[in-house]
Design a protein around this motif. Structure first.
Motif, short mmCIF file in Angstrom:
data_model
loop_
_atom_site.label_atom_id
_atom_site.label_comp_id
_atom_site.label_asym_id
_atom_site.label_seq_id
_atom_site.Cartn_x
_atom_site.Cartn_y
_atom_site.Cartn_z
N ALA A 158 0.60 -3.21 7.75
CA ALA A 158 0.94 -3.80 7.12
C ALA A 158 2.57 -4.21 6.33
N ALA A 159 3.58 -4.65 6.19
CA ALA A 159 5.14 -4.15 5.61
C ALA A 159 4.95 -3.31 4.09
N ASP A 160 3.55 -3.64 4.07
CA ASP A 160 3.98 -2.77 2.83
C ASP A 160 2.89 -1.54 2.08
N LEU A 161 2.03 -1.38 3.72
CA LEU A 161 1.29 -0.56 3.82
C LEU A 161 2.04 1.20 3.81
N GLU A 162 1.46 2.62 3.00
CA GLU A 162 1.97 4.00 2.89
C GLU A 162 2.90 4.73 3.87
N ALA A 163 3.41 5.46 4.34
CA ALA A 163 3.44 6.08 4.97
C ALA A 163 1.92 7.13 5.01
N GLY A 164 1.69 8.02 6.03
CA GLY A 164 0.18 8.82 6.37
C GLY A 164 -0.49 7.73 6.64
N VAL A 165 -1.15 6.43 6.54
CA VAL A 165 -2.63 6.11 6.27
C VAL A 165 -2.66 5.68 8.54
N GLU A 166 -3.54 5.94 8.64
CA GLU A 166 -3.42 6.05 10.80
C GLU A 166 -4.16 5.04 11.18
N ILE A 167 -4.11 4.05 11.60
CA ILE A 167 -4.80 3.05 12.59
C ILE A 167 -6.39 3.22 12.48
N PRO A 168 -6.99 3.35 12.02
CA PRO A 168 -8.70 3.53 11.62
C PRO A 168 -9.20 3.42 13.10
N ALA A 169 -10.43 3.93 13.20
CA ALA A 169 -11.14 4.22 15.05
C ALA A 169 -11.94 2.44 15.07
#
Lengths: 229, 229
Positions: free
Chosen positions: A205-216
């Motif tokens: 998402a455009a508003d996703l903060e940095a550092g959140v990885e794509i979950p398994a």
């Protein structure tokens, strides 16, 4: 889901769920219904409003011999789904059948048609369970990773249970069934062009903060194209 | 198909073809209807039989502001389609929208819903044209390569014309629309998992004689995954 095949009602138990055309494509084993429903995410729900049918696409979730739907409490289509019987269909297109004559062109597909009168769920635990089933069918593994519905959201949501007793399944597989005369004439290519769906790489998402990885549970889906609907 | 947008009826011209939910997803330009229909091969046709809706998947073809359907003259669903108004829906699922809360999970999609009373075509030339349009929508370029329907096949076939005047189109694109509080809390992956259909390599029929090559109109489709529905 713990029932064995032998204790479950066979498919097409009523006249309106019995096939009248291409009966050789009909299936009777309820496990085939489960497979068609579990491979899908969107069904086409047919309701009657003011005497006319309305067919809308909507997501669903299956749990045993029940299918759950949800919508806004203000949705006229969801209200209509409680007032009359509905028909609910899930279709997977698996290929285009190229024949030697125009009339034998066909599709390979798996489809399930349900007839039922949906029932509104009112018990809070049942409602929450149904929403979990719907989200997990659409996005397996996601429910436990996100914020569950709050009271306000639950109050605005209609949750319907659809009994799967009255159901039929049709499946077509394999190549064209051409007339012998056309086969003898020859010179025309005939066969199947397989069709499948797959997931491409996820787009954060455009508003996703940095550092959140794509979950398994999301990553797993992209690589597992065989499991794609 | 030669009409310009300005002379064509806008979408959602009647109450039953007007959106009551998620109106921001509604489209008014008839070119958007053409695009949704042309990108599909299977519609879900809702008919009323004995007072109950029946939703069945079936192939179709579009020509201008008319959509053609066909079936066996013995099909109860096709007969019902001429006796009452029908609803006919084409849906493309483009992605799964992963949100930070369960209630904001969604799908990206394009869907068209038609309301009409199908009319049986009786003129032989019109019937043949409609069947060509249906085959060409399912398998572009195939009609001229195969044996056309003969008199016996035509006699067994019901061809219906569906006027596209009463239609609505809904489209959802883009990422999740999360609550600001959930965005602020953070820590949950959100985004879109794109979904698309593609054609795999063609499979020749088991009874195809040696030496018949895969025709260009089939080969072209496999490599052109961008045009896949």
């Amino acid at each position: 889901m713990s029932e064995t095949a032998s204790t479950r009602t066979p498919l097409s138990p009523t006249p309106r769920s019995s096939l009248t055309r291409s009966k050789e494509r009909g299936r009777t084993d309820r496990a085939e219904l489960d497979a068609v429903l579990d491979a899908g995410m969107v069904c086409h729900l047919g309701v009657v409003r003011n005497g006319s049918p309305v067919v809308i696409p909507t997501i669903y979730g299956r749990d045993g011999d029940t299918l759950f739907l949800h919508g806004s409490t203000g949705s006229p289509n969801m209200r209509a789904a409680m007032a009359h019987d509905v028909s609910l269909t899930v279709t997977h297109v698996d290929g285009i059948v190229y024949a030697r004559s125009a009339m034998h062109f066909s599709m390979n597909y798996r489809s399930a048609v349900i007839h039922a009168r949906p029932v509104e769920l009112t018990d809070p635990d049942e409602r929450m369970h149904a929403l979990r089933v719907i989200v997990e069918q659409t996005a397996p593994g996601a429910w436990d990773a996100v914020r569950p519905p709050n009271k306000k959201e639950m109050a605005a949501t209609l949750v319907l249970a659809v009994d799967l007793t009255e159901a039929s399944v049709k499946v077509r597989t394999g190549g064209p069934r051409d007339e012998q005369a056309d086969i003898d004439t020859g010179g025309v290519w005939a066969g199947v062009l397989p069709l499948r769906q797959l997931f491409d790489a996820p787009i954060p998402a455009a508003d996703l903060e940095a550092g959140v990885e794509i979950p398994a549970h999301v990553r797993r889906r992209c690589s597992d194209t065989a499991a794609a609907v």
